[in-house]
Design a protein around this motif. Structure first.
Motif, PDB file in Angstrom:
ATOM      1  N   GLN A 192       0.809  -1.215   0.000  1.00  0.00           N
ATOM      2  CA  GLN A 192       0.000   0.000   0.000  1.00  0.00           C
ATOM      3  C   GLN A 192       0.846   1.272   0.000  1.00  0.00           C
ATOM      4  O   GLN A 192       0.316   2.369   0.153  1.00  0.00           O
ATOM      5  CB  GLN A 192      -0.950   0.023   1.206  1.00  0.00           C
ATOM      6  CG  GLN A 192      -2.056  -1.011   1.128  1.00  0.00           C
ATOM      7  CD  GLN A 192      -3.162  -0.757   2.132  1.00  0.00           C
ATOM      8  OE1 GLN A 192      -3.669   0.341   2.266  1.00  0.00           O
ATOM      9  NE2 GLN A 192      -3.537  -1.798   2.860  1.00  0.00           N
ATOM     10  N   ARG A 193       2.147   1.134  -0.176  1.00  0.00           N
ATOM     11  CA  ARG A 193       3.002   2.316  -0.150  1.00  0.00           C
ATOM     12  C   ARG A 193       2.675   3.293  -1.281  1.00  0.00           C
ATOM     13  O   ARG A 193       2.915   4.486  -1.156  1.00  0.00           O
ATOM     14  CB  ARG A 193       4.482   1.926  -0.197  1.00  0.00           C
ATOM     15  CG  ARG A 193       5.023   1.461   1.161  1.00  0.00           C
ATOM     16  CD  ARG A 193       6.519   1.221   1.129  1.00  0.00           C
ATOM     17  NE  ARG A 193       7.018   0.793   2.424  1.00  0.00           N
ATOM     18  CZ  ARG A 193       7.540   1.598   3.341  1.00  0.00           C
ATOM     19  NH1 ARG A 193       7.621   2.894   3.100  1.00  0.00           N
ATOM     20  NH2 ARG A 193       7.979   1.117   4.482  1.00  0.00           N
ATOM     21  N   LEU A 194       2.138   2.805  -2.369  1.00  0.00           N
ATOM     22  CA  LEU A 194       1.761   3.695  -3.458  1.00  0.00           C
ATOM     23  C   LEU A 194       0.311   4.155  -3.329  1.00  0.00           C
ATOM     24  O   LEU A 194      -0.029   5.285  -3.675  1.00  0.00           O
ATOM     25  CB  LEU A 194       1.978   3.005  -4.812  1.00  0.00           C
ATOM     26  CG  LEU A 194       3.426   2.651  -5.141  1.00  0.00           C
ATOM     27  CD1 LEU A 194       3.501   1.991  -6.513  1.00  0.00           C
ATOM     28  CD2 LEU A 194       4.315   3.895  -5.118  1.00  0.00           C
ATOM     29  N   LEU A 195      -0.550   3.289  -2.811  1.00  0.00           N
ATOM     30  CA  LEU A 195      -1.966   3.635  -2.684  1.00  0.00           C
ATOM     31  C   LEU A 195      -2.234   4.545  -1.491  1.00  0.00           C
ATOM     32  O   LEU A 195      -3.068   5.449  -1.561  1.00  0.00           O
ATOM     33  CB  LEU A 195      -2.800   2.360  -2.556  1.00  0.00           C
ATOM     34  CG  LEU A 195      -2.768   1.402  -3.753  1.00  0.00           C
ATOM     35  CD1 LEU A 195      -3.480   0.103  -3.405  1.00  0.00           C
ATOM     36  CD2 LEU A 195      -3.414   2.052  -4.967  1.00  0.00           C
ATOM     37  N   ARG A 243      10.064   6.738   1.353  1.00  0.00           N
ATOM     38  CA  ARG A 243      10.909   5.752   2.029  1.00  0.00           C
ATOM     39  C   ARG A 243      10.870   4.380   1.361  1.00  0.00           C
ATOM     40  O   ARG A 243      11.530   3.448   1.827  1.00  0.00           O
ATOM     41  CB  ARG A 243      10.482   5.631   3.495  1.00  0.00           C
ATOM     42  CG  ARG A 243      10.878   6.839   4.338  1.00  0.00           C
ATOM     43  CD  ARG A 243      10.329   6.731   5.737  1.00  0.00           C
ATOM     44  NE  ARG A 243      10.845   7.789   6.605  1.00  0.00           N
ATOM     45  CZ  ARG A 243      10.367   8.063   7.817  1.00  0.00           C
ATOM     46  NH1 ARG A 243       9.357   7.357   8.297  1.00  0.00           N
ATOM     47  NH2 ARG A 243      10.890   9.035   8.537  1.00  0.00           N
ATOM     48  N   ALA A 244      10.107   4.259   0.289  1.00  0.00           N
ATOM     49  CA  ALA A 244      10.008   2.963  -0.388  1.00  0.00           C
ATOM     50  C   ALA A 244      11.367   2.433  -0.851  1.00  0.00           C
ATOM     51  O   ALA A 244      11.655   1.237  -0.685  1.00  0.00           O
ATOM     52  CB  ALA A 244       9.029   3.050  -1.549  1.00  0.00           C
ATOM     53  N   ALA A 297       3.957   7.783   9.028  1.00  0.00           N
ATOM     54  CA  ALA A 297       4.012   6.568   8.206  1.00  0.00           C
ATOM     55  C   ALA A 297       3.332   6.789   6.862  1.00  0.00           C
ATOM     56  O   ALA A 297       3.864   6.381   5.814  1.00  0.00           O
ATOM     57  CB  ALA A 297       3.345   5.413   8.955  1.00  0.00           C
ATOM     58  N   VAL A 298       2.169   7.437   6.875  1.00  0.00           N
ATOM     59  CA  VAL A 298       1.437   7.667   5.631  1.00  0.00           C
ATOM     60  C   VAL A 298       2.134   8.731   4.783  1.00  0.00           C
ATOM     61  O   VAL A 298       2.294   8.576   3.569  1.00  0.00           O
ATOM     62  CB  VAL A 298      -0.020   8.067   5.928  1.00  0.00           C
ATOM     63  CG1 VAL A 298      -0.750   8.442   4.637  1.00  0.00           C
ATOM     64  CG2 VAL A 298      -0.749   6.928   6.635  1.00  0.00           C
TER      65      VAL A 298
END
Length: 220
Positions: free
Chosen positions: A145-148, A187-188, A180-181
């Motif tokens: 979910q790092r992109l979403l 940070r990916a 985090a969000v």
């Protein structure tokens, strides 16, 4: 199987982390609110379920993620309570709100918000297990979910965040969620390289497993 490890001990809640698969750090929770105990995404464990009963009268088992079947049905049957599978709204009279996190084909996820306890319970959108985190992160968005980005979770300001993978966050939890969000995408790359170093062909975790099994490690 080894017993689960108790985590997130609070006056009104606790969690337990299943021993296997170790790297996943699968954490289940019980939260006492409104005179009932609500269990989320449980993995069956005799001692943990005894503690659930000691915490109070069970109100229900809530499955927060469509693929988090775990032992939800069996635990609900054992406790003699309904199983709510990724509900779109709370049961009548329940002391929590349902936050829709993600609804896609093959991924339907909700979170629970207990306003009186200022507690957010998340299945997978956030976590603290090692495979979630870049080196500088204490709470991180799910790798998938790092992109979403799970922006719906920003609607509340929790004092406690209980997650489905790893131990929860209880120190400045609201700021941890926002950070985090906000930094999930930037940070990916750091997350990717940290994972490759730990779990790749020459990673530290592979070397530890090889040493434990009696094979020569690359450090020897």
């Amino acid at each position: 199987m080894a017993a689960a490890r108790i985590a997130d001990e609070l006056p009104f809640a606790f969690g337990w982390i299943a021993p296997e698969p170790r790297f996943m750090q699968r954490c289940s929770h019980a939260v006492e609110a409104g005179g009932r105990v609500w269990v989320t995404d449980p993995v069956a464990d005799v001692a943990a379920l005894d503690r659930v009963l000691a915490l109070g009268e069970p109100g229900g088992v809530v499955q927060l993620l469509d693929r988090h079947n775990r032992d939800c049905a069996a635990v609900a049957a054992q406790l003699g309570v309904p199983l709510y599978e990724v509900p779109e709204a709370p049961p009548p009279g329940a002391p929590f709100e349902v936050i829709p996190v993600l609804r896609m084909r093959r991924w339907h996820e909700i979170a629970l918000w207990f306003p009186e306890e200022r507690t957010l319970v998340v299945a997978e959108a956030l976590g603290t297990a090692q495979f979630y985190r870049a080196p500088s992160e204490r709470l991180a968005v799910s790798p998938l979910q790092r992109l979403l980005l799970p922006r719906p979770l920003l609607a509340v300001e929790p004092e406690h965040v209980l997650v489905g993978h790893g131990e929860g966050v209880h120190d400045d939890a609201s700021a941890a969620v926002r950070e985090a969000v906000a930094r999930a995408r930037s940070r990916a790359p750091a997350w990717f390289w940290a994972g490759l170093r730990a779990h790749g062909p020459f990673g530290t975790q592979r070397r530890k497993r090889a040493t434990a099994e009696g094979a020569p490690s690359l450090d020897s």
